[in-house]
Design a protein around this motif. Structure first.
Motif, PDB file in Angstrom:
ATOM      1  N   LEU A   1      32.699 -68.777   8.419  1.00  0.00           N
ATOM      2  CA  LEU A   1      32.169 -69.799   9.317  1.00  0.00           C
ATOM      3  C   LEU A   1      33.212 -70.310  10.302  1.00  0.00           C
TER       4      LEU A   1
ATOM      5  N   GLU B   1      21.843 -61.176   7.936  1.00  0.00           N
ATOM      6  CA  GLU B   1      22.211 -62.168   8.940  1.00  0.00           C
ATOM      7  C   GLU B   1      23.474 -61.740   9.661  1.00  0.00           C
ATOM      8  N   THR B   2      23.492 -62.003  10.959  1.00  0.00           N
ATOM      9  CA  THR B   2      24.693 -61.794  11.767  1.00  0.00           C
ATOM     10  C   THR B   2      24.974 -63.079  12.526  1.00  0.00           C
ATOM     11  N   TYR B   3      26.164 -63.585  12.366  1.00  0.00           N
ATOM     12  CA  TYR B   3      26.617 -64.801  13.031  1.00  0.00           C
ATOM     13  C   TYR B   3      27.627 -64.404  14.101  1.00  0.00           C
TER      14      TYR B   3
ATOM     15  N   SER C   1      28.851 -60.816   9.376  1.00  0.00           N
ATOM     16  CA  SER C   1      27.544 -60.315   8.939  1.00  0.00           C
ATOM     17  C   SER C   1      27.503 -60.254   7.432  1.00  0.00           C
TER      18      SER C   1
ATOM     19  N   THR D   1      32.671 -62.319  14.723  1.00  0.00           N
ATOM     20  CA  THR D   1      31.336 -62.022  14.240  1.00  0.00           C
ATOM     21  C   THR D   1      31.412 -61.864  12.730  1.00  0.00           C
TER      22      THR D   1
ATOM     23  N   PHE E   1      30.254 -66.182  16.699  1.00  0.00           N
ATOM     24  CA  PHE E   1      30.913 -67.454  16.993  1.00  0.00           C
ATOM     25  C   PHE E   1      31.806 -67.320  18.220  1.00  0.00           C
TER      26      PHE E   1
ATOM     27  N   LEU F   1      27.425 -70.994  18.212  1.00  0.00           N
ATOM     28  CA  LEU F   1      26.963 -70.080  17.172  1.00  0.00           C
ATOM     29  C   LEU F   1      25.635 -69.486  17.586  1.00  0.00           C
ATOM     30  N   ASN F   2      25.538 -68.185  17.524  1.00  0.00           N
ATOM     31  CA  ASN F   2      24.261 -67.467  17.643  1.00  0.00           C
ATOM     32  C   ASN F   2      24.025 -66.805  16.301  1.00  0.00           C
ATOM     33  N   LEU F   3      22.863 -67.086  15.704  1.00  0.00           N
ATOM     34  CA  LEU F   3      22.520 -66.508  14.405  1.00  0.00           C
ATOM     35  C   LEU F   3      21.361 -65.568  14.587  1.00  0.00           C
TER      36      LEU F   3
END
Length: 172
Positions: free
Chosen positions: A113, A144-146, A127, A125, A148, A170-172
């Motif tokens: 995070l 899920e792929t985050y 995942s 990134t 940042f 953040l794009n989730l």
């Protein structure tokens, strides 16, 4: 463990609060975000870093550093691990292990995070696949792929003072 923060929380799905995340730039290009106006519908909230010891999910998340509330409406707790380089999300668990509401989702690899140190321009990134039980439904798998990015730096003006900040997108 035991560290807490008190803040004001406002808005809900039924009554959203509009927040200016763009801010304003001054002549030297520094961004200021203004959170210095009271929101009448806000309520006082206390969040605390809690020990894993004694939780029903303690044995499921070896190496976890602490747990903390993630979603008050669902009583979901995040399970976290801290290192010198990052804050990692290992999974999510419900407050109790009651069959009908039990949530126990564990990532195949923890989600990074926060990556330390963070500065303007930092990007990463993370995942992972969370699997387990969600609100009583077993065998859930979520990929899920985050993504940042620290995309802005400046100061935040609040009701209690002005603070230097960076903005983490953040794009989730």
């Amino acid at each position: 463990i035991g560290t807490s923060v008190t803040y004001r929380e406002a808005g809900s799905n039924n009554s959203p609060v509009v927040v200016d995340l763009t801010g304003s730039k001054n002549a030297s290009g520094e961004t200021t975000w203004f959170f210095d106006k009271p929101v009448p519908s806000s309520k006082k909230v206390v969040d605390e870093l809690l020990s894993m010891s004694g939780t029903w999910y303690e044995s499921k998340f070896g190496g976890a550093t602490y747990t903390a509330i993630l979603d008050r409406s669902l009583n979901f707790f995040g399970v976290f691990q801290t290192t010198n380089e990052a804050l990692l999300l290992m999974g999510t668990a419900s407050e109790t292990s009651a069959t009908l509401t039990k949530t126990e989702l564990k990532y195949d690899k923890p989600i990074e995070l926060f990556r330390f140190p963070m500065s303007l321009g930092s990007k990463w990134t993370a995942s992972g696949t969370a699997s387990g039980t969600l609100s009583g439904v077993p065998f859930v798998r979520m990929n899920e792929t985050y993504v940042f990015e620290v995309d802005a730096k400046g100061k935040a003006k609040t009701l209690v003072g002005e603070f230097p900040v960076i903005r983490l997108k953040l794009n989730l």
